[in-house]
Design a protein around this motif. Structure first.
Motif, PDB file in Angstrom:
ATOM      1  N   THR A 359       0.692  -1.313  -0.269  1.00  0.00           N
ATOM      2  CA  THR A 359       0.087  -0.193   0.029  1.00  0.00           C
ATOM      3  C   THR A 359       0.739   1.225  -0.129  1.00  0.00           C
ATOM      4  OG1 THR A 359      -0.164  -0.013   2.445  1.00  0.00           O
ATOM      5  CG2 THR A 359      -1.834  -1.178   1.274  1.00  0.00           C
ATOM      6  N   SER A 403     -11.272   2.738   1.304  1.00  0.00           N
ATOM      7  CA  SER A 403     -10.602   2.028   0.293  1.00  0.00           C
ATOM      8  C   SER A 403     -11.661   1.185  -0.468  1.00  0.00           C
ATOM      9  CB  SER A 403      -9.719   0.981   0.805  1.00  0.00           C
ATOM     10  OG  SER A 403      -9.182   0.137  -0.291  1.00  0.00           O
ATOM     11  N   THR A 409      -5.498   0.727  -2.006  1.00  0.00           N
ATOM     12  CA  THR A 409      -5.279   2.170  -1.709  1.00  0.00           C
ATOM     13  C   THR A 409      -6.176   2.742  -1.079  1.00  0.00           C
ATOM     14  OG1 THR A 409      -6.646   2.674  -3.888  1.00  0.00           O
ATOM     15  CG2 THR A 409      -4.151   2.392  -4.147  1.00  0.00           C
ATOM     16  N   TRP A 410      -5.969   3.779  -0.342  1.00  0.00           N
ATOM     17  CA  TRP A 410      -6.713   4.484   0.877  1.00  0.00           C
ATOM     18  C   TRP A 410      -6.724   6.166   0.551  1.00  0.00           C
ATOM     19  CZ3 TRP A 410      -9.196   1.515   4.526  1.00  0.00           C
ATOM     20  CH2 TRP A 410      -8.563   0.229   4.666  1.00  0.00           C
TER      21      TRP A 410
END
Length: 495
Positions: A359, A403, A409-410
């Motif tokens: 991430t 997400s 991904t955030w």
């Protein structure tokens, strides 16, 4: 124009012989008929309040213009009510509305009520639909003006932003005192919290099936040495471990606790899931990872297994949209060492091994007492201030990090799905105001809290509206904050 001289208009359109032969006077007779109908109705371009992001990344309000010409309006010819079943977006202005209307009045005209009097309608009129407006069709027939029955036109607008997360606070106390080291779970219409009070492990529960907690009660008979943050839910049960690595399960419907026998010694529970073989627990047995088949207690070791960091874990298991026999489990582990800035996240599909996600591009920051939940089809992470040095994230509960790709991904949620940050934050009923921010609640709770999501068994309630899934934040003293996105509780459309 107002139909102030309606008799004169009619008289000019009728011949004198007709007036004499039919009425023997100059009086115009006005009748009512069911034959004059409105056959279509549409609105034009309207103003709508919007909130965007300015160049500094802050909320910025502006007014937009949108054409609603294709927005469907239904006409009930029996009750003569015209309205849009699907309400216009929240913030739409309805005080100045242009309309396009068709009617079968022949050579007649259409009128609408304004200031208590009928006014001839034109397509360029700007009409106030803040309240319902009455329309009627006028037609001419020989020596009379035929006045149609009125239609009531309603332009419905959502009063609640459908995508906004609204909060309500509930003041109540744990049965037995404050709980530290909390872990919250949801099962059978109840929120359960496991925590420690004065060195003793307690399990408390409160019924939230009516969306209002009914006070905390203690689950009796639980082992005194429950392993902190070990509990997971699976197939309606709550499974947990003791310090001695004995596996137990709680039936939330009758609060019965029983031991679970397995053919290996389980040292850690990761998540619960359903596979083709039935209910399974993803778990660790010493240094190996695998799953327990709960039908017979047998252990299947994962191939190409990874080694999980120690620490509290938060799991999410959901069925894939295209195949409900395949589940995806996402695991987040709260285990920061040194100045780590990336939270460990793992994922697996049914019958496949665990994979650690990279991430590094758009990570969730390492937050104090981080939590992860699944809500509205997304993963959300949140917690206290950032643990990393030199960070600007110094406010607890500053953002939800969302997400949509299973933890890869955030991104922070800047609008709508947010925590209360203002001094007063009202819920949808304008009662039970939250008068302090969540950051204040967190500080007053000495950084102790837990969180879970309720998922109602029934889709609709007694009023025909949806039963929404809710986010429940439990504070140190047992008080609770409930949040849900407005549209998850809207009544289904009836066409």
């Amino acid at each position: 124009m107002k139909i102030k001289y309606l008799p004169l208009i009619a008289a000019l359109l009728m011949t004198t012989p007709s007036l004499v032969s039919c009425l023997d006077s100059n009086e115009v007779v006005i009748d009512y008929t069911l034959e004059s109908s409105i056959t279509s109705f549409a609105v034009g371009t309207l103003h709508i309040d919007r909130v965007g992001i300015d160049s500094e990344g802050k909320d910025s309000a502006f007014v937009d213009t949108i054409s609603f010409a294709d927005y469907p309006f239904t006409i009930d010819q029996t009750s003569r009510i015209i309205e849009n079943k699907d309400s216009l977006p929240v913030g739409t202005h309805t005080d100045k509305v242009t309309t396009t209307i068709s009617y079968d009045g022949g050579y007649g005209f259409l009128a609408y009520e304004k200031n208590g009097e009928d006014t001839v309608w034109t397509s360029t009129d700007s009409i106030d639909f803040t309240n319902p407006v009455k329309f009627r069709v006028y037609t001419y027939s020989e020596n009379s003006v035929i006045k149609g029955y009125p239609y009531t036109v309603k332009v419905n607008v959502h009063q609640l932003d459908p995508d906004t997360l609204v909060w309500r606070n509930f003041s109540q106390s744990f049965d037995g005192g404050n709980l530290t080291g909390q872990q919250a779970l949801y099962a059978d219409g109840k929120v359960f919290v496991i925590g420690t009070h004065n060195g003793t492990t307690l399990m408390q529960y409160t019924d939230v099936s009516s969306y209002t907690p009914d006070g905390w009660s203690t689950v009796s008979g639980i082992p005194s040495d429950i392993k902190p943050n070990s509990a997971v839910t699976c197939e309606g049960y709550i499974y947990f471990l003791t310090i001695a690595n004995q596996l137990y399960r709680l039936n939330p419907s009758d609060m019965n606790i029983e031991t679970v026998t397995t053919d290996v010694t389980v040292t850690r529970l990761l998540a619960g899931a359903t596979e083709s073989s039935g209910a399974v627990l993803y778990a660790c047995a010493g240094n190996t990872n695998g799953k327990i088949n709960l039908a017979d207690g047998t252990w299947s070791e994962d191939t190409q297994s990874v080694t999980f960091e120690e620490g509290a874990n938060f799991s999410s298991t959901v069925a894939l949209s295209y195949n409900d026999q395949i589940h995806r489990t996402t695991l987040m582990i709260d285990n920061q060492t040194g100045n780590d800035t990336i939270v460990p996240i793992y994922t697996r599909l049914t019958n496949e091994p665990w994979v650690k996600i990279n991430t590094s591009n758009l990570p969730v920051p390492y937050l104090e007492n981080i939590s992860m939940i699944t809500y509205d089809g997304k993963l959300y992470a949140f917690g206290g201030a950032s643990k990393a040095s030199g960070t600007t994230l110094t406010v607890p509960f500053q953002y939800f990090y969302s997400s949509e790709d299973n933890g890869l991904t955030w991104e922070p949620m800047l609008t709508k799905v947010v925590f209360p940050q203002e001094t007063i934050y009202a819920d949808d009923t304008e009662t039970n105001l939250i008068t302090e921010s969540f950051a204040t609640y967190y500080q007053n709770s000495e950084s102790e809290y837990s969180c879970t999501v309720s998922t109602p068994e029934q889709e609709l309630n007694a009023e025909g509206a949806l039963n929404p899934s809710c986010i429940w934040v439990v504070w140190r003293d047992g008080s609770m904050s409930r949040g849900y996105i407005n549209r998850l509780s809207f009544k289904p459309k009836q066409w």
